[in-house]
Design a protein around this motif. Structure first.
Motif, PDB file in Angstrom:
ATOM      1  N   GLN A  22       0.844  -1.188   0.000  1.00  0.00           N
ATOM      2  CA  GLN A  22       0.000   0.000   0.000  1.00  0.00           C
ATOM      3  C   GLN A  22       0.881   1.239   0.000  1.00  0.00           C
ATOM      4  N   ALA A  23       0.298   2.342  -0.410  1.00  0.00           N
ATOM      5  CA  ALA A  23       0.985   3.632  -0.372  1.00  0.00           C
ATOM      6  C   ALA A  23       0.336   4.469   0.720  1.00  0.00           C
ATOM      7  N   TYR A  24       0.969   5.604   1.013  1.00  0.00           N
ATOM      8  CA  TYR A  24       0.523   6.441   2.120  1.00  0.00           C
ATOM      9  C   TYR A  24       0.502   7.913   1.708  1.00  0.00           C
ATOM     10  N   LEU A  25      -0.457   8.635   2.248  1.00  0.00           N
ATOM     11  CA  LEU A  25      -0.575  10.075   2.065  1.00  0.00           C
ATOM     12  C   LEU A  25      -0.507  10.706   3.450  1.00  0.00           C
ATOM     13  N   VAL A  26       0.439  11.621   3.671  1.00  0.00           N
ATOM     14  CA  VAL A  26       0.580  12.268   4.979  1.00  0.00           C
ATOM     15  C   VAL A  26      -0.559  13.279   5.161  1.00  0.00           C
ATOM     16  N   LEU A  27      -1.357  13.058   6.203  1.00  0.00           N
ATOM     17  CA  LEU A  27      -2.480  13.941   6.523  1.00  0.00           C
ATOM     18  C   LEU A  27      -2.127  14.947   7.618  1.00  0.00           C
ATOM     19  N   LYS A  28      -1.357  14.471   8.598  1.00  0.00           N
ATOM     20  CA  LYS A  28      -0.924  15.312   9.720  1.00  0.00           C
ATOM     21  C   LYS A  28       0.474  14.876  10.106  1.00  0.00           C
ATOM     22  N   GLY A  29       1.277  15.818  10.579  1.00  0.00           N
ATOM     23  CA  GLY A  29       2.604  15.475  11.058  1.00  0.00           C
ATOM     24  C   GLY A  29       3.668  15.553   9.980  1.00  0.00           C
ATOM     25  N   HIS A  30       4.693  14.717  10.152  1.00  0.00           N
ATOM     26  CA  HIS A  30       5.890  14.810   9.325  1.00  0.00           C
ATOM     27  C   HIS A  30       6.631  13.481   9.428  1.00  0.00           C
ATOM     28  N   ALA A  31       7.102  12.977   8.304  1.00  0.00           N
ATOM     29  CA  ALA A  31       7.861  11.725   8.285  1.00  0.00           C
ATOM     30  C   ALA A  31       9.128  11.930   7.471  1.00  0.00           C
ATOM     31  N   GLN A  32      10.067  10.985   7.598  1.00  0.00           N
ATOM     32  CA  GLN A  32      11.309  11.042   6.825  1.00  0.00           C
ATOM     33  C   GLN A  32      11.526   9.727   6.101  1.00  0.00           C
ATOM     34  N   ALA A  33      11.895   9.832   4.821  1.00  0.00           N
ATOM     35  CA  ALA A  33      12.293   8.666   4.030  1.00  0.00           C
ATOM     36  C   ALA A  33      13.812   8.625   4.050  1.00  0.00           C
ATOM     37  N   TYR A  34      14.373   7.429   4.286  1.00  0.00           N
ATOM     38  CA  TYR A  34      15.823   7.308   4.343  1.00  0.00           C
ATOM     39  C   TYR A  34      16.251   5.909   3.942  1.00  0.00           C
ATOM     40  N   MET A  35      17.550   5.772   3.677  1.00  0.00           N
ATOM     41  CA  MET A  35      18.159   4.484   3.373  1.00  0.00           C
ATOM     42  C   MET A  35      19.386   4.322   4.255  1.00  0.00           C
ATOM     43  N   LYS A  37      23.229   2.241   4.542  1.00  0.00           N
ATOM     44  CA  LYS A  37      24.246   1.438   3.874  1.00  0.00           C
ATOM     45  C   LYS A  37      25.557   1.604   4.623  1.00  0.00           C
ATOM     46  N   ASN A  38      26.188   0.488   4.930  1.00  0.00           N
ATOM     47  CA  ASN A  38      27.465   0.496   5.643  1.00  0.00           C
ATOM     48  C   ASN A  38      27.414   1.363   6.908  1.00  0.00           C
ATOM     49  N   GLY A  39      26.324   1.278   7.636  1.00  0.00           N
ATOM     50  CA  GLY A  39      26.193   2.034   8.869  1.00  0.00           C
ATOM     51  C   GLY A  39      25.851   3.497   8.682  1.00  0.00           C
ATOM     52  N   ARG A  40      25.708   3.943   7.470  1.00  0.00           N
ATOM     53  CA  ARG A  40      25.422   5.354   7.156  1.00  0.00           C
ATOM     54  C   ARG A  40      23.935   5.491   6.843  1.00  0.00           C
ATOM     55  N   VAL A  41      23.305   6.521   7.381  1.00  0.00           N
ATOM     56  CA  VAL A  41      21.902   6.820   7.101  1.00  0.00           C
ATOM     57  C   VAL A  41      21.858   8.024   6.166  1.00  0.00           C
ATOM     58  N   VAL A  42      21.158   7.869   5.049  1.00  0.00           N
ATOM     59  CA  VAL A  42      21.026   8.941   4.068  1.00  0.00           C
ATOM     60  C   VAL A  42      19.549   9.315   3.960  1.00  0.00           C
ATOM     61  N   THR A  43      19.226  10.565   4.312  1.00  0.00           N
ATOM     62  CA  THR A  43      17.848  11.051   4.213  1.00  0.00           C
ATOM     63  C   THR A  43      17.529  11.322   2.753  1.00  0.00           C
ATOM     64  N   LEU A  44      16.435  10.749   2.287  1.00  0.00           N
ATOM     65  CA  LEU A  44      16.012  10.935   0.904  1.00  0.00           C
ATOM     66  C   LEU A  44      14.984  12.051   0.769  1.00  0.00           C
ATOM     67  N   ALA A  45      14.098  12.147   1.765  1.00  0.00           N
ATOM     68  CA  ALA A  45      13.040  13.154   1.663  1.00  0.00           C
ATOM     69  C   ALA A  45      12.415  13.423   3.018  1.00  0.00           C
ATOM     70  N   ASP A  46      12.019  14.677   3.214  1.00  0.00           N
ATOM     71  CA  ASP A  46      11.172  15.041   4.338  1.00  0.00           C
ATOM     72  C   ASP A  46       9.748  15.029   3.802  1.00  0.00           C
ATOM     73  N   LEU A  47       8.892  14.276   4.441  1.00  0.00           N
ATOM     74  CA  LEU A  47       7.533  14.065   3.957  1.00  0.00           C
ATOM     75  C   LEU A  47       6.554  14.864   4.816  1.00  0.00           C
ATOM     76  N   GLU A  48       6.089  15.963   4.262  1.00  0.00           N
ATOM     77  CA  GLU A  48       5.177  16.869   4.953  1.00  0.00           C
ATOM     78  C   GLU A  48       3.734  16.535   4.589  1.00  0.00           C
ATOM     79  N   ILE A  49       2.805  17.267   5.147  1.00  0.00           N
ATOM     80  CA  ILE A  49       1.386  17.074   4.818  1.00  0.00           C
ATOM     81  C   ILE A  49       1.196  17.170   3.307  1.00  0.00           C
ATOM     82  N   GLY A  50       0.496  16.192   2.748  1.00  0.00           N
ATOM     83  CA  GLY A  50       0.256  16.140   1.302  1.00  0.00           C
ATOM     84  C   GLY A  50       1.236  15.253   0.551  1.00  0.00           C
ATOM     85  N   SER A  51       2.328  14.846   1.207  1.00  0.00           N
ATOM     86  CA  SER A  51       3.320  13.980   0.558  1.00  0.00           C
ATOM     87  C   SER A  51       2.797  12.547   0.466  1.00  0.00           C
TER      88      SER A  51
END
Length: 136
Positions: A22-35, A37-51
């Motif tokens: 399933q997919a998701y639509l942010v209605l309230k709040g804020h989420a972060q997409a990340y990956m 690799k080798n112990g490193r966290v890379v933020t891909l996107a800040d997901l705000e309302i409407g994302s």
């Protein structure tokens, strides 16, 4: 109306490599997409309302989520069902359908390239730090 779900700050909403159902639509709040690799966290996107995230679930059967998504604060999302979305896309012009699929494929490639680049830069910084002379 789509079903909704609420996540507390720090909760994992989507885990990379798990079946994309399933997919998701942010209605309230804020989420972060990340990956990771080798112990490193890379933020891909800040997901705000409407994302929208997890969108590959809307197009590909037997696909997996390509990134992690966590709630950065208490977050409410609408759950988007692939079957309902498929009906909407099939009602579109075939050109629009192809554009949507192409954009998702390119986004996957971009996310992987970003992760590779960020990981390489991190490794290069670590190598510089290890090889520098700290005998002042």
């Amino acid at each position: 109306m789509n079903k909704t779900q609420t996540f507390k700050a720090g909760d994992i909403i989507v885990e990379k490599g798990t079946p994309a159902t399933q997919a998701y639509l942010v209605l309230k709040g804020h989420a972060q997409a990340y990956m990771k690799k080798n112990g490193r966290v890379v933020t891909l996107a800040d997901l705000e309302i409407g994302s929208i995230f997890g969108e590959s679930a809307l197009f590909e059967k037997n696909d997996e989520y390509g990134a992690y998504v966590k709630a950065a604060e208490d977050t409410e999302v609408a759950i988007l069902n692939p079957e309902d979305f498929k009906e909407k896309v099939e009602a579109c012009d075939p050109l629009i359908q192809r554009i949507i699929h192409t954009l998702i494929e390119r986004q996957r490639g971009t996310n992987e390239a970003l992760l590779e680049r960020e990981t390489q830069e991190y490794m290069e910084l670590e190598m510089v730090d290890i090889t520098e002379d700290h005998s002042d």
